[in-house]
Design a protein around this motif. Structure first.
Motif, PDB file in Angstrom:
ATOM      1  N   GLU A  21      37.758  33.428  36.295  1.00  0.00           N
ATOM      2  CA  GLU A  21      38.742  34.709  36.353  1.00  0.00           C
ATOM      3  C   GLU A  21      39.625  34.410  35.077  1.00  0.00           C
ATOM      4  OE1 GLU A  21      37.719  34.638  40.628  1.00  0.00           O
ATOM      5  OE2 GLU A  21      37.868  33.111  38.965  1.00  0.00           O
ATOM      6  N   ASP A  22      39.864  33.035  34.799  1.00  0.00           N
ATOM      7  CA  ASP A  22      40.852  32.855  33.700  1.00  0.00           C
ATOM      8  C   ASP A  22      40.143  33.291  32.254  1.00  0.00           C
ATOM      9  OD1 ASP A  22      42.482  31.319  35.055  1.00  0.00           O
ATOM     10  OD2 ASP A  22      41.963  29.332  34.540  1.00  0.00           O
TER      11      ASP A  22
ATOM     12  N   ARG B 115      39.460  36.150  31.411  1.00  0.00           N
ATOM     13  CA  ARG B 115      39.901  37.563  31.132  1.00  0.00           C
ATOM     14  C   ARG B 115      40.823  37.408  29.843  1.00  0.00           C
ATOM     15  NH1 ARG B 115      40.131  38.375  36.983  1.00  0.00           N
ATOM     16  NH2 ARG B 115      38.370  39.762  37.688  1.00  0.00           N
TER      17      ARG B 115
ATOM     18  N   ASN C 252      34.960  39.947  29.650  1.00  0.00           N
ATOM     19  CA  ASN C 252      35.164  40.559  30.561  1.00  0.00           C
ATOM     20  C   ASN C 252      34.763  39.745  31.968  1.00  0.00           C
ATOM     21  OD1 ASN C 252      35.474  43.239  29.376  1.00  0.00           O
ATOM     22  ND2 ASN C 252      33.571  43.084  28.474  1.00  0.00           N
ATOM     23  N   VAL C 253      35.454  39.851  32.988  1.00  0.00           N
ATOM     24  CA  VAL C 253      35.212  39.259  34.299  1.00  0.00           C
ATOM     25  C   VAL C 253      35.523  40.412  35.422  1.00  0.00           C
ATOM     26  CG1 VAL C 253      35.716  37.460  35.815  1.00  0.00           C
ATOM     27  CG2 VAL C 253      35.971  36.983  33.361  1.00  0.00           C
TER      28      VAL C 253
ATOM     29  N   TRP D  71      34.715  41.800  39.046  1.00  0.00           N
ATOM     30  CA  TRP D  71      34.660  41.237  40.548  1.00  0.00           C
ATOM     31  C   TRP D  71      34.010  42.603  41.384  1.00  0.00           C
ATOM     32  CZ3 TRP D  71      33.773  38.301  44.552  1.00  0.00           C
ATOM     33  CH2 TRP D  71      34.042  38.465  45.561  1.00  0.00           C
TER      34      TRP D  71
ATOM     35  N   LEU E 296      30.696  37.812  40.657  1.00  0.00           N
ATOM     36  CA  LEU E 296      31.416  37.723  39.255  1.00  0.00           C
ATOM     37  C   LEU E 296      30.611  37.995  38.293  1.00  0.00           C
ATOM     38  CD1 LEU E 296      33.961  35.018  39.775  1.00  0.00           C
ATOM     39  CD2 LEU E 296      34.474  37.609  39.494  1.00  0.00           C
TER      40      LEU E 296
ATOM     41  N   ILE F 126      30.126  38.020  34.266  1.00  0.00           N
ATOM     42  CA  ILE F 126      31.067  37.762  32.917  1.00  0.00           C
ATOM     43  C   ILE F 126      30.323  38.058  31.583  1.00  0.00           C
ATOM     44  CG2 ILE F 126      31.920  35.699  31.637  1.00  0.00           C
ATOM     45  CD1 ILE F 126      31.946  34.449  34.329  1.00  0.00           C
TER      46      ILE F 126
ATOM     47  N   THR G 136      27.795  34.076  40.607  1.00  0.00           N
ATOM     48  CA  THR G 136      28.556  34.385  39.306  1.00  0.00           C
ATOM     49  C   THR G 136      27.354  34.605  38.481  1.00  0.00           C
ATOM     50  OG1 THR G 136      30.554  33.013  39.870  1.00  0.00           O
ATOM     51  CG2 THR G 136      29.997  33.509  37.592  1.00  0.00           C
TER      52      THR G 136
ATOM     53  N   SER H  39      28.263  27.688  40.420  1.00  0.00           N
ATOM     54  CA  SER H  39      29.829  27.989  40.439  1.00  0.00           C
ATOM     55  C   SER H  39      30.349  27.402  41.956  1.00  0.00           C
ATOM     56  CB  SER H  39      30.164  29.667  40.718  1.00  0.00           C
ATOM     57  OG  SER H  39      29.439  30.189  41.717  1.00  0.00           O
TER      58      SER H  39
ATOM     59  N   GLU I  65      39.357  29.043  44.090  1.00  0.00           N
ATOM     60  CA  GLU I  65      39.314  30.047  42.650  1.00  0.00           C
ATOM     61  C   GLU I  65      37.847  29.705  42.265  1.00  0.00           C
ATOM     62  OE1 GLU I  65      42.920  30.209  40.198  1.00  0.00           O
ATOM     63  OE2 GLU I  65      42.339  28.185  40.370  1.00  0.00           O
ATOM     64  N   THR I  66      37.010  30.499  41.561  1.00  0.00           N
ATOM     65  CA  THR I  66      35.754  30.379  41.246  1.00  0.00           C
ATOM     66  C   THR I  66      35.550  29.680  40.001  1.00  0.00           C
ATOM     67  OG1 THR I  66      35.041  32.425  42.417  1.00  0.00           O
ATOM     68  CG2 THR I  66      33.595  31.651  40.717  1.00  0.00           C
TER      69      THR I  66
END
Length: 395
Positions: A63-64, A66, A71-72, A74, A81, A83, A113, A122, A128-129
């Protein structure tokens, strides 16, 4: 009332048990696998991103990404997820970087992911993923530098090469060089005169215009022109300024244009404020000349982000270090230079006594001093073992 209360308690317990079972199924502990503390740092396009050590490989929170040009997406129903790289660069890098100093358990995850439609491994770490940092390398250029303990990624076509210049000359010409008896002009005519005298490594000063563009000037002062006060002016206004009321002012853009017609010149930067941001501007706007820019860094912590932008010819200049002890700590500064493969270390000439010079020259670290204009004083520096000097005079 008691029966209702008892029934409510039983229901709550059943819900809690179901939640535990669901979480357990979705996030089972991976036996023997831990996130380990690491001193390795990760950078995306010159901006640091929090990193983890998993199986001796670098991991990042999906998610970081982004805020780093990705693009991330959900999908809660499918628990996926997705990406992908988006247009544009880093928009919201994390300011407060988390450094993991603990041994943390790693959990499996039922979240799948994808990167451009392909499944990647992942993990669940503290809810967190996390994916491996190397998974984004398909989008650009990557480098792991074990010497400085950092991993770099850039979407720009950079090689992250080591030095593109083997060594600096004995004389680096300061602020473009003297022109018409005037020093520190950073002007186009000074550049031309210095080049004609055979010098190919030239230092230029940079400040920011009022609209945020790098221009070549030591400081906003009427000393340089009747058109300048202590307040910054716009780039367009500066382009019309005559330095010392007769010489052509230089902006970053006009400097780059000059460098393209003088392809054997290297420019040493002396950026008066916002050093890292201005170097980032140069790298983003003019990546074609980045191998011919020699950035001076003024704080130890500036090295990694500057290196992560793709600069390879980096000089540590000591005069802005916080304390006198920092500036005179030859052992630490030479070790820093060796570890990070710096091109040279630069000091104020007043600090360069015999013991200080020996700290560097005894281990082969080039040491430069500034600013030395008298030729007899220059020779004393060379006799002492100093590698070279910054000087205003191209003689």
């Amino acid at each position: 009332m008691k029966k209702a209360t008892k029934h409510s308690i039983i229901c709550a317990l059943l819900v809690a048990v179901c939640m535990v079972l669901t979480i357990g199924a979705a996030a089972a502990r991976i036996e023997g696998l831990y996130v380990m503390p690491t001193d390795i740092r990760a950078f995306v396009d010159g901006y640091e991103i929090p990193a983890y050590n998993i199986r001796d490989k670098l991991g990042i929170v999906a998610e970081d990404l982004r805020g780093y040009g990705f693009n991330v997406v959900w999908n809660g129903e499918a628990r996926t997820l997705s990406i992908s790289k988006k247009d544009g660069g880093v928009s919201a890098p994390i300011d407060d970087i988390r450094y993991n100093s603990k041994k943390l358990p790693v959990y499996s995850t039922d979240i799948v992911t994808y990167i451009d439609g392909a499944v990647v491994e992942s993990f669940n770490i503290d809810g967190e993923t996390v994916i491996f940092f190397s998974e984004i390398s398909k989008y650009g250029t990557s480098l792991y530098d074990n010497d400085c303990r950092a991993s770099f990624f850039s979407v720009a076509p950079q090689s992250f090469a080591k030095k593109t210049i083997e060594a600096l000359p004995k004389k680096i010409i300061h602020a473009g060089g003297e022109i018409g008896g005037m020093l520190g002009s950073n002007s186009l005519e000074a550049l031309d005169a210095t080049y004609q005298k055979g010098y190919r490594v030239i230092e230029m000063d940079f400040v920011l215009s009022s609209d945020g563009h790098p221009v070549c000037l030591h400081d906003w002062s009427s000393y340089y022109s009747d058109s300048i006060t202590s307040l910054p002016i716009s780039k367009a206004e500066f382009e019309n300024v005559k330095i010392f009321n007769q010489y052509t002012s230089v902006t970053l853009d006009s400097l780059v244009a000059w460098m393209k017609t003088h392809s054997d010149v290297y420019i040493v930067t002396d950026i008066k404020e916002n050093n890292v941001d201005v170097l980032r501007n140069i790298a983003a706007e003019h990546p074609e000349i980045i191998g011919r820019i020699i950035p001076q860094i003024y704080q130890y912590e500036e090295y990694l982000p500057v290196r992560a932008m793709g600069y390879s010819n980096i000089v540590l200049t000591l005069y802005r270090l916080p304390t006198y002890n920092d500036k005179t700590n030859g052992k630490y500064n030479r070790t820093f230079a060796i570890k990070n493969g710096l091109l040279a270390v630069t000091s104020d000439a007043t600090l360069a006594n015999e013991a200080f010079v020996k700290e560097f020259t005894s281990v082969g670290v080039p040491l430069y001093v500034h600013t030395v204009n008298d030729e007899a004083e220059q020779q004393k520096c060379f006799d002492m073992g100093i590698t070279g000097v910054y000087t205003d005079y191209a003689k």
